[in-house]
Design a protein around this motif. Sequence first.
Motif, PDB file in Angstrom:
ATOM      1  N   GLY A 214     -26.753   9.008  71.726  1.00  0.00           N
ATOM      2  CA  GLY A 214     -26.122   9.918  70.865  1.00  0.00           C
ATOM      3  C   GLY A 214     -25.947  11.399  71.254  1.00  0.00           C
ATOM      4  N   VAL A 215     -27.149  11.659  71.745  1.00  0.00           N
ATOM      5  CA  VAL A 215     -27.536  12.947  72.464  1.00  0.00           C
ATOM      6  C   VAL A 215     -26.549  13.385  73.718  1.00  0.00           C
ATOM      7  N   ALA A 216     -26.445  12.406  74.454  1.00  0.00           N
ATOM      8  CA  ALA A 216     -25.880  12.175  75.874  1.00  0.00           C
ATOM      9  C   ALA A 216     -24.282  12.569  75.481  1.00  0.00           C
ATOM     10  N   HIS A 217     -23.822  11.609  74.512  1.00  0.00           N
ATOM     11  CA  HIS A 217     -22.310  11.385  74.163  1.00  0.00           C
ATOM     12  C   HIS A 217     -21.942  12.623  73.672  1.00  0.00           C
ATOM     13  N   GLY A 218     -22.947  13.304  72.599  1.00  0.00           N
ATOM     14  CA  GLY A 218     -22.415  14.784  72.125  1.00  0.00           C
ATOM     15  C   GLY A 218     -22.334  15.934  72.996  1.00  0.00           C
ATOM     16  N   ALA A 219     -23.216  15.690  73.994  1.00  0.00           N
ATOM     17  CA  ALA A 219     -23.310  16.903  75.085  1.00  0.00           C
ATOM     18  C   ALA A 219     -21.994  16.671  76.017  1.00  0.00           C
ATOM     19  N   LEU A 220     -21.416  15.314  76.154  1.00  0.00           N
ATOM     20  CA  LEU A 220     -20.275  15.382  77.264  1.00  0.00           C
ATOM     21  C   LEU A 220     -19.144  15.690  76.270  1.00  0.00           C
ATOM     22  N   ALA A 221     -19.112  15.457  75.009  1.00  0.00           N
ATOM     23  CA  ALA A 221     -17.894  15.526  74.058  1.00  0.00           C
ATOM     24  C   ALA A 221     -17.622  17.104  74.207  1.00  0.00           C
ATOM     25  N   MET A 222     -18.963  17.982  74.164  1.00  0.00           N
ATOM     26  CA  MET A 222     -18.672  19.445  74.207  1.00  0.00           C
ATOM     27  C   MET A 222     -18.457  20.070  75.400  1.00  0.00           C
TER      28      MET A 222
ATOM     29  N   LEU B  19     -18.320   5.431  78.950  1.00  0.00           N
ATOM     30  CA  LEU B  19     -19.779   4.845  78.897  1.00  0.00           C
ATOM     31  C   LEU B  19     -20.313   4.724  80.173  1.00  0.00           C
ATOM     32  N   ALA B  20     -19.725   4.757  81.062  1.00  0.00           N
ATOM     33  CA  ALA B  20     -20.287   5.036  82.452  1.00  0.00           C
ATOM     34  C   ALA B  20     -20.986   6.578  82.529  1.00  0.00           C
ATOM     35  N   GLU B  21     -20.278   7.407  82.178  1.00  0.00           N
ATOM     36  CA  GLU B  21     -20.707   9.029  82.274  1.00  0.00           C
ATOM     37  C   GLU B  21     -21.740   9.135  81.305  1.00  0.00           C
ATOM     38  N   VAL B  22     -21.558   8.244  80.083  1.00  0.00           N
ATOM     39  CA  VAL B  22     -22.712   8.580  79.131  1.00  0.00           C
ATOM     40  C   VAL B  22     -24.034   7.939  79.652  1.00  0.00           C
ATOM     41  N   ARG B  23     -23.943   6.701  80.203  1.00  0.00           N
ATOM     42  CA  ARG B  23     -25.081   6.245  80.847  1.00  0.00           C
ATOM     43  C   ARG B  23     -25.635   6.889  81.991  1.00  0.00           C
ATOM     44  N   ARG B  24     -24.888   7.520  82.715  1.00  0.00           N
ATOM     45  CA  ARG B  24     -25.261   8.770  83.911  1.00  0.00           C
ATOM     46  C   ARG B  24     -26.006   9.726  83.351  1.00  0.00           C
TER      47      ARG B  24
ATOM     48  N   GLY C 290     -30.207  10.957  83.532  1.00  0.00           N
ATOM     49  CA  GLY C 290     -30.697  12.215  83.819  1.00  0.00           C
ATOM     50  C   GLY C 290     -30.085  12.767  85.313  1.00  0.00           C
ATOM     51  N   ALA C 291     -29.086  12.082  85.590  1.00  0.00           N
ATOM     52  CA  ALA C 291     -28.269  12.238  86.801  1.00  0.00           C
ATOM     53  C   ALA C 291     -27.427  13.911  86.805  1.00  0.00           C
ATOM     54  N   GLY C 292     -27.395  14.110  87.932  1.00  0.00           N
ATOM     55  CA  GLY C 292     -26.907  15.567  87.942  1.00  0.00           C
ATOM     56  C   GLY C 292     -25.380  15.412  87.885  1.00  0.00           C
ATOM     57  N   ALA C 293     -24.859  16.569  88.226  1.00  0.00           N
ATOM     58  CA  ALA C 293     -23.277  16.875  88.051  1.00  0.00           C
ATOM     59  C   ALA C 293     -22.717  16.892  89.205  1.00  0.00           C
ATOM     60  N   ARG C 294     -23.382  16.389  90.292  1.00  0.00           N
ATOM     61  CA  ARG C 294     -22.577  16.185  91.764  1.00  0.00           C
ATOM     62  C   ARG C 294     -21.387  15.688  91.648  1.00  0.00           C
ATOM     63  N   ILE C 295     -20.458  16.047  92.535  1.00  0.00           N
ATOM     64  CA  ILE C 295     -19.213  15.340  92.248  1.00  0.00           C
ATOM     65  C   ILE C 295     -19.122  13.914  92.889  1.00  0.00           C
ATOM     66  N   GLU C 296     -18.545  13.009  92.051  1.00  0.00           N
ATOM     67  CA  GLU C 296     -18.518  11.560  92.336  1.00  0.00           C
ATOM     68  C   GLU C 296     -17.066  11.467  93.374  1.00  0.00           C
ATOM     69  N   ARG C 297     -17.256  10.731  94.227  1.00  0.00           N
ATOM     70  CA  ARG C 297     -16.180  10.488  95.257  1.00  0.00           C
ATOM     71  C   ARG C 297     -15.989   8.641  95.410  1.00  0.00           C
TER      72      ARG C 297
END
Length: 362
Positions: free
Chosen positions: A327-335, A346-351, A355-362
């Motif tokens: 819930g905390v992760a999903h709320g943060a991503l929604a904002m 869901l993959a982004e929420v799990r990431r 605690g994974a960082g925001a490095r670009i995914e290629r």
Amino acid sequence: MQIRSAKGCQWDQVSLGEVMLRLDPGERRVHTARTFDVWEGGGEYNVARGLRRCFELRTAIVTALADNAVGRLIEDLMLQGGVDTSFLRWVDYDGVGRDVRNGLNFTERGFGPRAAAGCSDRGHSAASKLRPGDAPWKTIFGERGARWFHTGGIFCALSETTAGVAHEAMEVARAHDVRISYDLNYRPSLWKNFGGQRRAREVNRALMPYVDCVFGNEEDFVAGLGFEVSGVDSSYSQLDTSGFRRMISEVVAAYPNISVVATSLRTAKTASVNGWGGILYYEGEFHEVPQRDIEILDRVGGGDSFASGIIYGLLTEQSPNWALECGVAHGALAMSTPGDTSMASLAEVRRAMSGAGARIER
């Protein structure tokens, strides 16, 4: 908390609430804007949409719209969201909106020292005209089947009749062993025409005996339910979680049917940087995700995405701590994206949970 099996149920979750057209000026102000982006949104609907689009569950919305071009636009946006609209009630439009119309919500995102702000234009909306008997709850919960029902204080504050609709839905849901969640979502601007804080507490307290899971922030519990949170100041700039634990214990003592209480923890340092975390009570035990600073693009809907993440965790039989982290992760991503509704996967929420960082995914 026992939850019905997905087998034999057409929906995992059903929401009851108003869906409005949100007009977003982007980085501009409402009073100086010349163009707006449009989104659909509404507290109860946002939960269903998050569960459908991010978490890929089967969800539906019970609502009403005036049958005109704006209503059809809102429907189109809802169809893109994937939420089942089988129980969308269309109401004849008189050409002007004297009797019924569709709700509008003008929302500024805020930035730095300038807080987010909303200007609602939702009087006489089709959803506010809903009355007991308008929705086929026995069909939804009995014949076709649902596992979870969600509504909240925003819908109940729309008119003199909407709380009765929520009460009717809860009675039928309870009779068919459907788990029920309720977001207190106290809005003074809505309740002031229906008795204010006193009436809000009366309505919410009358519904609590039917509820399994309650969502709300510190102001919601104080103003909307009448339970004080100790250790916070009037601006809620400091949140002592021990005070939340005491308050939650008082809530479940008053309403022993409640198994779950979830509270998002937010301190707004600026409109662009918030401390964000959460606390969850689950069947006698507390779980907490401490606040950490997150950057905000658009804070509207963060609490709804927090709720949908927790509901997803409970529906999929994850641990309470996992559900809270989700819930905390999903709320943060929604904002981190514009609009009321989640654009996360869901993959982004799990990431984010890992605690994974925001490095670009290629």
